[in-house]
Scaffold this motif. Structure first.
Motif, PDB file in Angstrom:
ATOM      1  N   ALA A  94       1.912   1.961  34.178  1.00  0.00           N
ATOM      2  CA  ALA A  94       1.387   1.601  32.860  1.00  0.00           C
ATOM      3  C   ALA A  94       1.346   0.079  32.710  1.00  0.00           C
ATOM      4  O   ALA A  94       0.506  -0.465  32.001  1.00  0.00           O
ATOM      5  N   ASP A  95       2.248  -0.605  33.416  1.00  0.00           N
ATOM      6  CA  ASP A  95       2.293  -2.069  33.308  1.00  0.00           C
ATOM      7  C   ASP A  95       1.164  -2.737  34.072  1.00  0.00           C
ATOM      8  O   ASP A  95       0.915  -3.923  33.916  1.00  0.00           O
ATOM      9  N   ASP A  96       0.505  -1.985  34.932  1.00  0.00           N
ATOM     10  CA  ASP A  96      -0.547  -2.576  35.761  1.00  0.00           C
ATOM     11  C   ASP A  96      -1.948  -2.334  35.212  1.00  0.00           C
ATOM     12  O   ASP A  96      -2.930  -2.673  35.854  1.00  0.00           O
ATOM     13  N   LEU A  97      -2.048  -1.747  34.039  1.00  0.00           N
ATOM     14  CA  LEU A  97      -3.371  -1.536  33.436  1.00  0.00           C
ATOM     15  C   LEU A  97      -3.828  -2.875  32.850  1.00  0.00           C
ATOM     16  O   LEU A  97      -3.144  -3.467  32.017  1.00  0.00           O
ATOM     17  N   VAL A  98      -4.963  -3.352  33.342  1.00  0.00           N
ATOM     18  CA  VAL A  98      -5.417  -4.687  32.956  1.00  0.00           C
ATOM     19  C   VAL A  98      -6.027  -4.674  31.548  1.00  0.00           C
ATOM     20  O   VAL A  98      -6.861  -3.824  31.228  1.00  0.00           O
ATOM     21  N   ASP A  99      -5.590  -5.607  30.734  1.00  0.00           N
ATOM     22  CA  ASP A  99      -6.082  -5.784  29.366  1.00  0.00           C
ATOM     23  C   ASP A  99      -6.103  -4.485  28.569  1.00  0.00           C
ATOM     24  O   ASP A  99      -7.115  -4.051  28.034  1.00  0.00           O
ATOM     25  N   ILE A 100      -4.928  -3.893  28.495  1.00  0.00           N
ATOM     26  CA  ILE A 100      -4.800  -2.602  27.831  1.00  0.00           C
ATOM     27  C   ILE A 100      -5.139  -2.701  26.333  1.00  0.00           C
ATOM     28  O   ILE A 100      -5.620  -1.748  25.729  1.00  0.00           O
ATOM     29  N   ASP A 101      -4.946  -3.906  25.769  1.00  0.00           N
ATOM     30  CA  ASP A 101      -5.233  -4.062  24.330  1.00  0.00           C
ATOM     31  C   ASP A 101      -6.706  -3.821  24.037  1.00  0.00           C
ATOM     32  O   ASP A 101      -7.050  -3.127  23.087  1.00  0.00           O
ATOM     33  N   GLU A 102      -7.566  -4.397  24.822  1.00  0.00           N
ATOM     34  CA  GLU A 102      -8.996  -4.207  24.587  1.00  0.00           C
ATOM     35  C   GLU A 102      -9.369  -2.738  24.783  1.00  0.00           C
ATOM     36  O   GLU A 102     -10.171  -2.175  24.037  1.00  0.00           O
ATOM     37  N   ILE A 103      -8.765  -2.131  25.805  1.00  0.00           N
ATOM     38  CA  ILE A 103      -9.067  -0.719  26.067  1.00  0.00           C
ATOM     39  C   ILE A 103      -8.699   0.121  24.848  1.00  0.00           C
ATOM     40  O   ILE A 103      -9.498   0.924  24.355  1.00  0.00           O
ATOM     41  N   ARG A 104      -7.494  -0.084  24.336  1.00  0.00           N
ATOM     42  CA  ARG A 104      -7.014   0.750  23.211  1.00  0.00           C
ATOM     43  C   ARG A 104      -7.732   0.407  21.911  1.00  0.00           C
ATOM     44  O   ARG A 104      -8.114   1.284  21.157  1.00  0.00           O
ATOM     45  N   ASN A 105      -7.898  -0.883  21.660  1.00  0.00           N
ATOM     46  CA  ASN A 105      -8.411  -1.282  20.350  1.00  0.00           C
ATOM     47  C   ASN A 105      -9.926  -1.266  20.252  1.00  0.00           C
ATOM     48  O   ASN A 105     -10.474  -1.045  19.188  1.00  0.00           O
ATOM     49  N   VAL A 106     -10.584  -1.547  21.346  1.00  0.00           N
ATOM     50  CA  VAL A 106     -12.047  -1.630  21.277  1.00  0.00           C
ATOM     51  C   VAL A 106     -12.717  -0.412  21.900  1.00  0.00           C
ATOM     52  O   VAL A 106     -13.434   0.327  21.241  1.00  0.00           O
ATOM     53  N   TRP A 107     -12.442  -0.200  23.196  1.00  0.00           N
ATOM     54  CA  TRP A 107     -13.154   0.861  23.898  1.00  0.00           C
ATOM     55  C   TRP A 107     -12.861   2.228  23.306  1.00  0.00           C
ATOM     56  O   TRP A 107     -13.743   3.038  23.090  1.00  0.00           O
ATOM     57  N   MET A 108     -11.574   2.503  23.022  1.00  0.00           N
ATOM     58  CA  MET A 108     -11.198   3.839  22.544  1.00  0.00           C
ATOM     59  C   MET A 108     -11.769   4.118  21.154  1.00  0.00           C
ATOM     60  O   MET A 108     -11.902   5.265  20.754  1.00  0.00           O
ATOM     61  N   ASN A 109     -12.079   3.040  20.425  1.00  0.00           N
ATOM     62  CA  ASN A 109     -12.621   3.232  19.084  1.00  0.00           C
ATOM     63  C   ASN A 109     -14.143   3.153  19.045  1.00  0.00           C
ATOM     64  O   ASN A 109     -14.741   3.324  17.987  1.00  0.00           O
TER      65      ASN A 109
END
Lengths: 275, 354, 330, 148
Positions: A151-166
């Motif tokens: 889980a620590d190696d997922l790059v730029d997880i914030d953008e994934i969760r906040n932008v892509w997932m929404n």
């Protein structure tokens, strides 16, 4: 003045983000602000620090970003080692853009897209994903499968969760290789997960990751009924000139820097297996 | 056809001096025992027009072994670009054999294709090429395999023929005409009958020798142009490579004496007060050629050896309308430390007339 | 023209048939008489094997890799090759048990480049009769004396005796001791340079070394250069192994290379043989050998694996480095 | 030998590789005893004289040194028993080779200087700097790229 393609321009690192223990994302601007040059998703740029090294990196940011370029770079050798210890404000040299982009304005237009990335392999795909999201109506359903070691190696997880997932009509499927405390998502390797998700075959797949992951994921896709003409990937070989002359990235009758780095998987079959 | 001129062999020094007065003149000059290299002429030069091959080919005049691209000044977090390009000036390249002259067009298709290599281009534009027809080809010559006529070299700006007594001179391009104009006081007009006959005799004689060279029958049918792309993988995976590469030492001799090898490396040199970025010839035979931070796709000498010949006989022709990246100069035949060369590779793939 | 002695060929066939070896390291014929290539033969391909006066390459370096493969290889080694073989054994680079050294006699090897230098061009074939070589060329038959076309390394042959072997193909021909072909003349070239002024020496070496094209053939052929990775291939070392950038780099490369093989160089002469620019590289190696002989006692690398090497040993009475300054101002 | 008379302003750059145990301490002693030696002598401390690789010496010349001196413990006094004996052979052969290539033999030197020989250190460096000044700039083993 010397304006040969081999002569770089200066870029300034204006932001550095630590994504994972060994990946940092560098924001690069022209000295007077703005971007050093325009590019299309999937193209690369040659970054260098004189006396330290010069290497080719895919441009992580989307061309729809008008302010800056970004590069997500994993620490794995002399030059990247150096990059990982610099501070904001550091000048680097940059030249490009090089190579062919993903066919975002032609073959991919109007299609349902399946992005499959492993580890740092998300870097070139991020540019395409953000491009597609910026022009959402041009593309159909978007699925993103992204896996990494932990889980620590997922790059730029914030953008994934906040932008892509929404984002509208976008499904993101994350997976990590081994179980980890606090991780409630999927656990398992990307090729198996792709098969598990059992996507319908009326999609175009864009695939990037370590060679072994590409190999097995391609096999999974084919088992699911995908044709190689439906799958795009991006390659990496040692490059120097970036313009198909120095001979280093020559493979078969192609030069990865000029004819690639983006290839449709059926095109790869024509090349000898040297990558 | 343009007018033919001549100058007696004894007066060649006057010709060299007259050219040198206007432009730098490069021509084969004795270098070490029994060898020659293209060097800048001075009245001290030991010119050897009878040497067939210089050790390094004439490509060096357009694509030097090492050249500065740019310099950098680094201070703190800042980098400053400092112009450091080696200047290019007009020059005349004299005594180029047909094989080397042909190699320029092969290099052109690499360096002058988009995006143009401006370093190469400016030298190409500045250079006037004076070719010299062969009189005494050697056993290692196989330019005929590539359709090159050593008795009547194409690809230059002026053609010359050297007999026992005279040098015959014929401009074949605008640049050639310009150079000829500069030499009006030195060159005299050739006689329409006698001199034309002398040149024709020389050509005929050379052709006769070429026809009976031991490699005159060398054929590239196996690598023929139209089927190349589909055969690419067949050649690549052919069992022949397993044996051919074994003696290869992995040195760069073949690459560095080759007129068509064009791979290069870009390197930085820390001078202590700045960084000089230069490019230099590189060899796909070297173990670090494809080495990256996280691995090397070609780890064995077999793969590196194969790359060089695949590039010359398959990849390059596949991209260039069937034209091979070899001109049959024979330098690698004469110079490889273990005598493993392109002819042996071609023959291993059945490259001989039945 | 038959290009291998029947005895040698039969001996190799026997070695394979009786199971002593499974392959043979020898030479394969080329297009002309002189362009022979080192090659490994098996029972099936022995018919293509040759060994004659054009087979000059020192085969011992190939044995580093070959001896680490499965099975046992028979190697045709000339007297001079056996020095290198011994030296490689001393350095633990060759697995001795996997090599069967077949000592072959040598009458000196012919250098086609030297023939070209004599104006013998277009060489197709050659007949050797004693001291005379008759070349068949595109331009007719041309003869010359064999000693005029011998490789430099043969002109200063250390002797016809094999330093190590499992078997000799011609025991009758084997001398009791290694007698240099031309007495002490091996060092004449070095002495000549030593007797010049520094200015003359400098100009001589600039003239020679400035021709270097950095092809690394001298290094790659050298049996003493058996490092897995050479300092000149290490980008972090700041030297550009392949870039012919300037005088300094040429000097650096050749000084360091010669120094690194000093005391281990057997004077096999391969560096000079392979140099595409005909740089007399042996004059660098022989300078070290001559100095070692004069300062620390006669030493021939590869002669005896038990002896201490000059640069890994010392005596308390060794000359001071100042001796270089004291040796007469030239 | 080239004598440089024309350039009176010439100040040689000298690199001194000094063994940590003897010569470097000797330099210290020279300093604390107020014995002077030229400021143009740049000292590089090495663990033992035998740590000096021929590449170090050539590199020093490349980077602008006009003379290189290696200073170690007296033979027999090596902190590691025998390092300087090996260094002695290596440097002898290397210097001989440089001489053979026509590079002025006075540009390289080895001296044995103990920790107690501050005066010898000072005298040696003064004398070496003097020699190199007379010899002039290193031309034969220079790298033009490194000249400013």
């Amino acid at each position: 003045m010397n304006n040969d393609v081999l002569i770089p321009q200066i870029g300034i690192v204006t932001d550095i983000r630590t994504d994972t223990p060994d990946v940092k994302t560098f924001r690069v601007n022209a000295p007077k602000g703005g971007k050093c040059f325009e590019h299309m998703p999937g193209q690369c740029a040659m970054l260098s620090m004189p006396g330290v090294g010069e290497a080719m990196f895919s441009i992580t940011s989307s061309p729809t970003n008008r302010e800056f370029m970004e590069f997500s770079i994993k620490r794995c050798g002399g030059f990247t080692e150096w990059l990982h210890q610099i501070e904001v404000g550091q000048a680097v040299t940059i030249r490009g853009p090089y190579g062919h982009a993903f066919p975002v304005d032609t073959a991919l237009k109007g299609r349902d897209l399946l992005f499959i990335a492993g580890g740092i392999g998300l870097a070139p795909l991020r540019s395409v994903i953000d491009y597609c999201l910026a022009r959402r109506s041009d593309y159909g359903k978007i699925d993103i499968v992204y896996g990494s070691r932990s889980a620590d190696d997922l790059v730029d997880i914030d953008e994934i969760r906040n932008v892509w997932m929404n984002a509208e009509n976008v499904d993101v499927h994350l997976t990590i290789d081994r179980p980890q405390e606090g991780w409630e998502g999927h656990v398992g390797f990307v090729p198996a997960y792709v098969k598990e998700l059992n996507f319908d075959t009326d999609k175009t797949a864009l695939l990037c990751g370590p060679p072994i992951m590409i190999k097995f994921t391609l096999a999974s896709l084919q088992e699911m009924g995908y044709d190689k003409t439906q799958v795009y990937t991006t390659m990496e070989l040692r490059m120097k000139c970036g313009v198909g002359k120095c001979g280093r990235c020559n493979i078969g009758s192609k030069y990865v820097c000029k004819d690639g780095p983006v290839f449709r998987c059926d095109q790869l079959d024509e090349l000898p297996n040297e990558y | 056809m343009s007018k033919m001129y001549k100058i007696s062999k004894e007066r060649l020094d006057e010709l060299y001096a007259a050219v040198s007065a206007v432009k730098s003149l490069y021509l084969p000059v004795r270098s070490g025992e029994n060898q020659s290299e293209f060097k800048k002429w001075s009245d001290q030069s030991d010119v050897c027009l009878d040497s067939l091959n210089t050790v390094k080919s004439a490509k060096e005049l357009f694509f030097p072994q090492s050249e500065n691209l740019i310099s950098f000044k680094v201070s703190g977090k800042d980098i400053e670009l400092v112009e450091d390009r080696d200047p290019s000036e007009p020059f005349v390249l004299f005594g180029v054999r047909a094989c080397d002259a042909k190699s320029f067009s092969i290099l052109d298709s690499v360096f002058l294709s988009d995006p143009v290599d401006t370093f190469y281009k400016s030298r190409r534009e500045n250079g006037t090429v004076v070719t010299l027809a062969c009189r005494a080809p050697e056993e290692t010559c196989f330019c005929g395999t590539f359709g090159i006529d050593a008795s009547d070299p194409a690809g230059g700006d002026v053609k010359t023929w050297l007999t026992d007594t005279e040098l015959y001179w014929e401009a074949v391009s605008e640049k050639g005409e310009e150079l000829t104009k500069l030499l009006t006081g030195i060159l005299s007009e050739a006689d329409a009958d006698a001199d034309t006959k002398a040149v024709d005799d020389l050509k005929k004689n050379t052709k006769e020798i070429l026809a009976r060279l031991p490699l005159a029958d060398l054929k590239l049918d196996y690598f023929s142009g139209d089927r190349l792309n589909e055969k690419l993988n067949d050649v690549f995976y052919a069992p022949q490579w397993q044996e051919l590469y074994k003696s290869c030492l992995g040195c760069g001799t073949c690459t560095f004496v080759c007129p068509t090898c064009q791979c290069y490396d870009i390197r930085d040199f820390d001078t202590g007060h700045g960084i000089k970025r230069f490019r230099c010839w590189d060899s796909c035979m070297y173990s670090d050629f494809t080495k990256m931070a996280h691995g090397n796709p070609r780890t064995s000498q077999l793969e590196r050896f194969r790359q060089r010949f695949m590039h010359k006989l398959v990849y390059y022709p596949a991209n260039n309308g069937g034209e091979y990246s070899c001109v049959g100069c024979g330098r690698c035949l004469a110079k490889c430390p273990v005598s493993m060369n392109i002819v042996k590779v071609i023959k291993a793939f059945g490259g001989e007339k039945a | 023209m038959q290009r291998i002695n029947d005895d040698v060929l039969n001996k190799c066939r026997d070695l394979i048939e009786n199971g002593t070896c499974d392959r043979v390291l020898a030479w394969e014929e080329g297009e002309f008489c002189y362009d022979v290539t080192p090659a490994v033969f098996t029972g099936d391909t022995l018919g293509k094997m040759i060994y004659d006066d054009f087979c000059a390459a020192n085969q011992s370096k190939y044995l580093i890799d070959e001896s680490h493969k499965e099975g046992r290889i028979a190697a045709l080694l000339k007297p001079c090759d056996t020095y290198s073989f011994n030296q490689l054994l001393k350095e633990n680079r060759i697995k001795r048990e996997n090599v069967y050294v077949l000592g072959v006699p040598c009458d000196g090897k012919i250098d086609a480049e030297k023939a070209r230098g004599l104006g013998i061009k277009g060489i197709l074939g050659a007949e050797i009769d004693g001291d005379t070589v008759a070349f068949e060329t595109i331009y007719g038959k041309k003869t010359c004396s064999k000693k005029d076309v011998l490789h430099e390394k043969c002109l200063s042959c250390k002797g016809k005796k094999h330093m190590i072997f499992d078997e000799l193909t011609d025991p009758e021909k084997e001398p009791e001791t290694a007698v240099p072909e031309n007495g002490t003349s091996r060092f004449d070239g070095v002495s000549k340079l030593e007797n010049m002024t520094a200015e003359e020496r400098f100009r001589f070496w600039r003239g020679e070394l400035s021709r270097c094209i950095r092809c690394n053939a001298c290094r790659n052929v050298c049996p003493a250069c058996s490092c897995r990775q050479c300092v000149f291939d290490n980008p972090a070392s700041g030297v550009s192994s392949k870039a012919n950038t300037n005088d300094f780099e040429e000097n650096l490369y050749h000084i360091i290379r010669a120094f690194h093989v000093a005391g281990r160089c057997t004077d096999c002469g391969e560096c000079t043989r392979v140099c595409p620019e005909n740089i007399p590289l042996h004059l660098l190696n022989r300078k070290f050998i001559k100095d070692i002989n004069e300062l620390y006692g006669e030493y021939q690398a590869g002669y005896d694996t038990a002896l201490d090497a000059p640069l890994t040993s010392y005596t308390k009475q060794d000359a001071e480095p100042g001796i270089v300054h004291e040796r007469g101002v030239r | 030998m080239q004598v440089n008379d024309t350039n009176k302003e010439f100040r040689p750059l000298i690199v001194a590789f000094c063994c940590n145990w003897c010569s470097y301490a000797g330099a210290d002693l020279a300093g604390s005893s107020r014995l002077s030696y030229p400021a143009d002598v740049k000292i590089i401390r090495v663990p033992c004289s035998c740590r000096v690789n021929p590449m170090f010496i050539l590199r020093a010349f490349q980077r602008g040194a006009d003379g290189v001196i290696i200073a170690g413990c007296h033979p027999g006094d090596c902190h590691y028993t025998s390092g300087n004996y090996f260094a002695r052979r290596r440097m002898t052969l290397l210097f001989s080779m440089l001489d053979y290539l026509g590079i002025e033999r006075e540009r390289t030197r080895v001296e044995w200087i103990s920790a107690a020989e501050g005066a010898k250190f000072s005298a040696t460096m003064n004398e070496f700097a003097e020699t190199i000044s007379r010899l002039g700039e290193n031309r034969r083993l220079e790298d033009l790229r490194c000249k400013e």
